[in-house]
Design an enzyme around this catalytic site. Sequence first.
Site, mmCIF file in Angstrom:
data_model
loop_
_atom_site.group_PDB
_atom_site.id
_atom_site.type_symbol
_atom_site.label_atom_id
_atom_site.label_comp_id
_atom_site.label_asym_id
_atom_site.label_seq_id
_atom_site.Cartn_x
_atom_site.Cartn_y
_atom_site.Cartn_z
ATOM 1 N N ARG A 23 -13.285 14.643 8.138
ATOM 2 C CA ARG A 23 -13.984 15.047 6.909
ATOM 3 C C ARG A 23 -15.419 15.451 7.244
ATOM 4 O O ARG A 23 -16.078 14.802 8.055
ATOM 5 C CB ARG A 23 -14.021 13.902 5.896
ATOM 6 N N GLU B 117 -8.058 -5.704 4.748
ATOM 7 C CA GLU B 117 -7.880 -5.322 3.345
ATOM 8 C C GLU B 117 -6.666 -6.012 2.720
ATOM 9 O O GLU B 117 -6.693 -6.381 1.555
ATOM 10 C CB GLU B 117 -7.765 -3.798 3.235
ATOM 11 N N ASN C 75 -11.611 6.226 11.161
ATOM 12 C CA ASN C 75 -11.320 7.650 10.994
ATOM 13 C C ASN C 75 -11.983 8.149 9.719
ATOM 14 O O ASN C 75 -12.632 9.190 9.692
ATOM 15 C CB ASN C 75 -9.808 7.859 10.973
ATOM 16 N N LEU D 274 -16.755 1.900 9.973
ATOM 17 C CA LEU D 274 -16.669 3.119 10.784
ATOM 18 C C LEU D 274 -15.269 3.233 11.377
ATOM 19 O O LEU D 274 -14.894 2.453 12.265
ATOM 20 C CB LEU D 274 -17.727 3.095 11.902
ATOM 21 N N LYS E 61 3.385 0.860 3.086
ATOM 22 C CA LYS E 61 3.063 -0.202 4.055
ATOM 23 C C LYS E 61 3.087 -1.526 3.323
ATOM 24 O O LYS E 61 2.667 -1.581 2.160
ATOM 25 C CB LYS E 61 1.644 0.007 4.605
ATOM 26 N N ARG F 33 -2.576 -2.144 -3.471
ATOM 27 C CA ARG F 33 -3.790 -1.362 -3.294
ATOM 28 C C ARG F 33 -3.669 -0.151 -4.221
ATOM 29 O O ARG F 33 -2.689 0.595 -4.156
ATOM 30 C CB ARG F 33 -3.904 -0.887 -1.851
ATOM 31 N N HIS G 57 -13.135 2.611 0.204
ATOM 32 C CA HIS G 57 -13.101 1.474 1.136
ATOM 33 C C HIS G 57 -13.678 0.233 0.444
ATOM 34 O O HIS G 57 -14.182 -0.683 1.101
ATOM 35 C CB HIS G 57 -13.962 1.717 2.407
ATOM 36 N N ASN H 213 0.876 -1.170 0.000
ATOM 37 C CA ASN H 213 0.000 0.000 0.000
ATOM 38 C C ASN H 213 0.917 1.224 0.000
ATOM 39 O O ASN H 213 1.445 1.614 1.043
ATOM 40 C CB ASN H 213 -0.900 -0.032 1.246
HETATM 41 P P1 AMP Z 1 -9.444 3.167 11.548
HETATM 42 O O1 AMP Z 1 -9.455 4.373 10.660
HETATM 43 O O2 AMP Z 1 -10.284 2.048 11.057
HETATM 44 O O3 AMP Z 1 -8.050 2.742 11.940
HETATM 45 O O4 AMP Z 1 -10.141 3.620 12.916
HETATM 46 C C1 AMP Z 1 -9.594 4.629 13.719
HETATM 47 C C2 AMP Z 1 -10.653 5.106 14.685
HETATM 48 O O5 AMP Z 1 -11.073 4.008 15.513
HETATM 49 C C3 AMP Z 1 -10.168 6.206 15.612
HETATM 50 O O6 AMP Z 1 -11.049 7.306 15.566
HETATM 51 C C4 AMP Z 1 -10.232 5.561 16.974
HETATM 52 O O7 AMP Z 1 -10.659 6.449 17.920
HETATM 53 C C5 AMP Z 1 -11.300 4.516 16.800
HETATM 54 N N1 AMP Z 1 -11.166 3.493 17.833
HETATM 55 C C6 AMP Z 1 -10.201 2.573 17.980
HETATM 56 N N2 AMP Z 1 -10.414 1.857 19.121
HETATM 57 C C7 AMP Z 1 -11.548 2.344 19.687
HETATM 58 C C8 AMP Z 1 -12.303 2.045 20.879
HETATM 59 N N3 AMP Z 1 -11.930 1.086 21.712
HETATM 60 N N4 AMP Z 1 -13.401 2.789 21.123
HETATM 61 C C9 AMP Z 1 -13.774 3.767 20.284
HETATM 62 N N5 AMP Z 1 -13.110 4.099 19.176
HETATM 63 C C10 AMP Z 1 -12.012 3.403 18.875
#
Ligand code: AMP
Length: 399
Positions: free
Chosen positions: A241, A385, A211, A209, A14, A91, A180, A7
Amino acid sequence: MKVLVINAGSSSLKYQLIDMDHESVIAKGLCERIGIDGSKHTYKTPGREDYVEEAPMPTHQQAIALVLKALVDPDHGVVSNINDIDAVGHRVLHGGSTYTQSIVVDEDVKKVIRECFDLGPLHNPANLMGIEACEANMPGTPNVAVFDTSFGMGMEPYAYRYAIPEEYYTKYQLRRYGFHGTSHNFVSHETISYGKLPEGHRRVIVCHLGNGSSISASVDGKCLETSMGLTPLEGLVMGTRSGSLDPAVVQFICDHENMSVDDCLTMLNKKSGVLALSGNKSSDFRDLRQGELDGDERCQLALESFRHHAIMTIGGYISAMGGVDAITFTAGIGENDGDMREKIMKHFAYMGIKIDEEKNQVRGEKMEISTPDSTVRVFVIPTNEELAIARDTVRLVTR
Ligand code: AMP
């Protein structure tokens, strides 16, 4: 069979080396600050200490050379020869309207990736550099491009066309693509197989769900709707965003703040979302949740707004499919935040969806979290992924 998954970002790369006989990761790592002073390569193998090297990486080609050197190193390597790597899966952000599926890279594929630089200006050039770096360092090893837009290509014109004059679609391919896609594809298929959803009952909503957040609706694994659009900016409120808004907001801000459209879009991508609604407290949902528990009204607003848009999207997709058989949560928030899942699903209690509170404590594991009498089955399924890219790569190079 061993597949290297790449990636490549503009200044980072990565990777994972996956043994596809067992679908296990045998090494992974990250090259940072490519083309910038202070480049660093972090290399991890299970059960061993991380190996970190600081070495110049003026281009992606040097970065890949360092990765390959680490993989075959007599001390910390995991393969004896580069030829032990059977294929590379990349990717690639944007395949435009051309590619509906992953494909083995040849000159035509690279031409299309190049033609899509306008549509994915931050990612496609870097993705192509990653491919060319592998071609240079691993001559004869097949490269496969796995497009983040492929899944959204399943949408029908009534879903993907913007209601703007046709010339912008025909001249520039301006349409909704969705992103995604590799994750939505993987998780919707995992939902069907893990949940053993019978034929005719495979209407699945995936809530990715994290970032960046997006939700998709698919029937038999074919995308019917997905919330991101021409770019990942459309759709839900996200970490930084804004999600969908009236385009007149852009004009208003540019006029009143004497801001360029470019700067305004950067603001909408990087300084908006729950970060902005929380009064710049955080884009991290753990901080927002703590703020909410502490009674911080802006954190409450940010989380309520995030949930509200997710709920409206799920509700819309249920209507568009004339019902739903399974709803699956994935990515950082979807996999870890039971409170978020419960609060979102509570809005669908009217149609008989019930969450098992104990099972909903799950974090980062595959689990059915609905009760046996729930009218719709609800799952948590971790996205992967890299594995999805590696599976496509194996499928394409072994047929
Ligand atoms: P990602 O983009 O899939 O890596 O997700 C990142 C998001 O997941 C960040 O906003 C983190 O705050 C959230 N996240 C990770 N662990 C937790 C948790 N235990 N509770 C709430 N949000 C989480």
